[in-house]
Scaffold this motif. Structure first.
Motif, short mmCIF file in Angstrom:
data_model
loop_
_atom_site.label_atom_id
_atom_site.label_comp_id
_atom_site.label_asym_id
_atom_site.label_seq_id
_atom_site.Cartn_x
_atom_site.Cartn_y
_atom_site.Cartn_z
N THR A 184 1.04 -1.42 0.29
CA THR A 184 0.13 0.03 -0.03
C THR A 184 0.38 1.46 0.09
OG1 THR A 184 0.02 0.40 2.38
CG2 THR A 184 -2.18 -0.95 1.47
N ALA A 185 2.08 0.98 0.28
CA ALA A 185 2.92 2.16 0.91
C ALA A 185 3.24 2.71 -0.40
CB ALA A 185 4.12 2.12 2.00
N LEU A 186 2.88 1.80 -1.43
CA LEU A 186 3.45 1.98 -2.90
C LEU A 186 2.35 3.30 -4.05
CD1 LEU A 186 4.96 -1.02 -4.97
CD2 LEU A 186 5.88 0.49 -3.80
N LEU A 187 1.57 2.96 -3.44
CA LEU A 187 0.45 3.83 -3.92
C LEU A 187 0.64 5.42 -3.85
CD1 LEU A 187 -2.59 1.97 -2.81
CD2 LEU A 187 -1.82 2.17 -5.29
N ALA A 188 1.40 5.73 -2.46
CA ALA A 188 1.54 6.72 -2.28
C ALA A 188 2.48 7.77 -3.95
CB ALA A 188 3.27 7.31 -1.32
N VAL A 189 3.21 6.72 -4.41
CA VAL A 189 3.59 7.31 -5.47
C VAL A 189 2.44 8.62 -6.25
CG1 VAL A 189 4.91 6.86 -7.13
CG2 VAL A 189 5.65 5.93 -5.56
N VAL A 190 1.79 7.51 -6.53
CA VAL A 190 0.61 7.28 -7.53
C VAL A 190 -0.73 8.67 -6.70
CG1 VAL A 190 0.19 5.81 -8.95
CG2 VAL A 190 -0.54 5.94 -7.08
N GLY A 191 0.25 8.81 -5.25
CA GLY A 191 -0.41 10.03 -4.87
C GLY A 191 -1.55 10.16 -4.13
N PHE A 192 -1.80 8.67 -3.77
CA PHE A 192 -2.96 8.34 -2.55
C PHE A 192 -2.86 8.53 -0.99
CE2 PHE A 192 -5.07 4.96 0.21
CZ PHE A 192 -6.32 6.27 0.00
N ASN A 193 -3.18 9.28 -0.28
CA ASN A 193 -2.93 9.33 1.42
C ASN A 193 -2.78 8.53 2.06
OD1 ASN A 193 -2.36 12.67 0.11
ND2 ASN A 193 -3.99 12.73 2.10
N GLU A 194 -2.37 7.62 1.60
CA GLU A 194 -1.73 6.45 2.25
C GLU A 194 -1.69 6.68 4.02
OE1 GLU A 194 0.72 6.13 0.88
OE2 GLU A 194 0.78 5.07 2.45
N LEU A 195 -1.05 5.90 4.34
CA LEU A 195 0.63 6.21 6.09
C LEU A 195 1.52 6.67 4.97
CD1 LEU A 195 0.80 6.32 9.10
CD2 LEU A 195 1.00 4.06 8.89
N THR A 196 2.55 6.18 4.28
CA THR A 196 4.04 6.63 3.84
C THR A 196 3.36 8.15 3.59
OG1 THR A 196 3.94 4.64 3.57
CG2 THR A 196 5.39 6.07 2.55
N LEU A 197 2.71 8.51 2.41
CA LEU A 197 3.16 9.62 2.04
C LEU A 197 2.02 10.69 3.15
CD1 LEU A 197 2.76 11.35 -0.83
CD2 LEU A 197 0.42 11.43 -1.01
N GLU A 198 0.76 10.85 3.65
CA GLU A 198 0.91 11.65 5.18
C GLU A 198 1.97 11.53 5.69
OE1 GLU A 198 -1.19 12.51 6.13
OE2 GLU A 198 -3.20 12.10 4.61
N THR A 199 2.84 11.18 6.39
CA THR A 199 4.33 10.73 7.39
C THR A 199 5.37 11.27 6.00
OG1 THR A 199 4.24 8.74 7.36
CG2 THR A 199 5.71 9.62 7.83
N LYS A 200 4.70 11.90 4.84
CA LYS A 200 5.86 11.67 4.35
C LYS A 200 5.20 13.98 3.81
CE LYS A 200 8.68 13.40 -0.50
NZ LYS A 200 7.85 12.72 -1.64
N GLN A 201 4.53 14.19 3.97
CA GLN A 201 3.64 15.37 4.55
C GLN A 201 4.40 15.78 5.39
OE1 GLN A 201 -0.15 14.80 3.00
NE2 GLN A 201 0.49 15.33 0.68
N ALA A 202 3.32 15.04 6.66
CA ALA A 202 3.54 15.94 7.70
C ALA A 202 5.90 16.32 8.09
CB ALA A 202 3.31 14.23 9.03
#
Lengths: 250, 259
Positions: A184-202
């Motif tokens: 699911t972390a890979l979905l961060a690359v297509v811009g979906f707000n899962e845990l990894t992308l939220e973390t990176k934004q924070a």
């Protein structure tokens, strides 16, 4: 509590991770919830695809078997990231074509559905192989006995094959579930707000990268360890009545 | 000969004809005019992918041997950290690990003047050292677990007979234990190496220009969506097939049990 944080020098960290507004804890938990939702959906979809795929590979005609072989080989040879992009674009294109054909305008596809669809197809390929091996490991006499009693195919599947294959499939499926949570972390690359992308934004808006990435790592690790416990219990349950190999039962 | 014969079944011929038609349709009706312009960049990207893959698997494996050994026979103060390392690596997404190292270390290092003035600084400012580090640690974590099983799976009699010949411990490890352990897990290692290949595109997210990054760039520059992605998938499939073939050859090199 505050005294302990003070002496450990973690006051700042606690403030950053707190659930209320200036802290980012709530965002991380929302991301975790999204991740788990997608992982569960994708794992379920993968299991369904895998069961049909395994049956097709074992009992299907030559064309179906070749097509399934191509499906599992291609999916397992191409990186998930590339597959996610391809399936994402193909999926949205197809749905929009369909919507235009039926007279609707452009359709917005929610990230959760897209994630489940994409990861589910990837998981299906792995689940096919795992379940195929597990079905083959079921002693054929058991299935033959069910057939000899005149049991319909679906009832045989539900009452004989699935309970018997659980013991062989659980370790592989446990691994697959862990892959699902991590993919699911890979979905961060297509811009979906899962845990990894939220973390990176924070992390990038507060500039405290270590705090947030370590916190997210802790969350992922917690999920992994808890699932390990759950799957160990499932396996124990699935193996009930089987002689233990450890004590030299053979 | 049997391989050719099995390919010649009628339904396979039809499938192959359909596939050939699909390839022909791709070649003729899709847009490939961007290809000559981006070919040099793509080759460079391919080379980056390959060397990152090779370097990280070799370094990761070298790290995995002590990790596996520590877990298999080490005392608790060695086996416990090794087990924790493997659990943490296997329990968190690789993307998170890569970002932790790149953004975390990358924001930490400039705060120390002695690092900035050291000779390593020109390298530490680039992205690839972090990519190599993250992928190496990840491969070591997964392989440490594999090697633990491999080391404890070697038949005890082999080690006992080596010991009774008076073989020194290191020689025993080098000549008896390690080769047999590796041979037992060669198929697993092959699969894990393909998994490592599939992990390499993640380093594109920290600005390492490998083959995946090149395809993203083509997509961003030309707004062509499917063609670069399909070609990219094909490239990865070819590399995966080559890795599979190479490991098959390794497996055939050693003596095999006849069943």
């Amino acid at each position: 509590m505050e005294l302990i944080l003070e002496t450990l020098g973690l006051t700042e960290t606690a403030a950053l991770l707190s659930l209320s507004s200036p802290g980012w804890g709530a965002n991380l938990l929302r991301g975790l919830a999204n991740s788990l939702q997608i992982a569960l959906g994708a794992f379920g979809m993968g299991l369904v695809i895998g069961l049909f795929g395994a049956y097709g590979k074992l009992y299907g005609g030559p064309i179906l078997r070749d097509l399934l072989a191509i499906y599992t080989t291609v999916i397992r040879a191409v990186p998930e990231l590339v597959l996610i992009l391809i399936l994402y674009y193909v999926g949205t294109d197809l749905i929009n074509k369909l919507a235009q054909f039926m007279g609707y305008g452009r359709v917005e596809i929610s990230g959760v559905v897209a994630g489940i669809w994409v990861l589910g197809i990837v998981q299906g390929a792995y689940a096919t192989e795992i379940l195929r091996g597990a079905i083959q490991a079921v002693p054929p006499g058991q299935i033959e006995a069910a057939r000899a009693y005149g049991m319909p195919a679906l009832l045989t599947l539900r009452r004989v094959t699935i309970p018997a294959l659980m013991a062989f499939a659980t370790p592989g499926l446990a691994n697959l579930w862990l892959i699902a949570t991590k993919d699911t972390a890979l979905l961060a690359v297509v811009g979906f707000n899962e845990l990894t992308l939220e973390t990176k934004q924070a992390a990038s808006s507060t500039r405290s990268y270590f705090t947030f990435f370590l916190a997210a790592g802790g969350l992922y690790l917690m999920v992994t360890l808890c699932s390990g416990v759950v799957f160990a219990r499932i396996e124990k349950w699935a193996r009930r009545g089987q002689p233990s190999l450890r004590q030299g039962g053979l | 000969m049997t391989g050719l014969k099995s390919l010649m079944q009628p339904h396979r011929l039809v499938l192959m004809a359909l596939f050939a038609a699909f390839v022909l349709w791709c070649a003729l009706s899709m847009r490939w005019d961007w290809l000559p312009k981006y070919a040099p960049l793509a080759l460079e990207g391919l080379w980056t992918t390959l060397w990152i893959l090779a370097v990280t698997t070799v370094l990761g494996f070298l790290l995995a041997v002590p990790l596996g050994l520590a877990q298999a026979i080490g005392p608790w103060y060695l086996s416990a950290p090794a087990r924790i390392f493997c659990t943490v690596i296997r329990g968190t997404p690789l993307l998170l690990q890569i970002w932790l190292l790149y953004y975390g270390l990358g924001s930490l290092f400039p705060q120390f003047p002695w690092i900035r003035s050291s000779e390593l600084w020109p390298y530490l400012r680039q992205a690839w050292p972090y990519a190599v580090l993250a992928l190496t640690l990840s491969y070591a974590g997964y392989e440490g677990e594999v090697m633990r099983g491999a080391f404890s799976g070697v038949a005890k009699g082999q080690l006992e007979s080596a010991k009774s010949f008076g073989m020194p411990r290191f020689t025993m490890f080098r000549r008896i234990w390690l080769p047999q352990a590796i041979r037992n897990v060669l198929p697993t290692l092959g699969g894990e190496t393909i998994l490592q290949l599939k992990a390499t595109p993640l380093v594109a997210t920290i600005t390492v220009v490998e083959i995946y990054a090149v395809s993203s760039r083509v997509r961003a520059d030309t707004f062509i969506v499917y063609e670069p992605l399909l070609l990219l998938a094909l490239v990865y499939m070819v590399i995966a097939a080559l890795i599979g073939l190479a490991f098959k050859r390794f497996e055939n090199m050693g003596p095999t049990l006849r069943r």
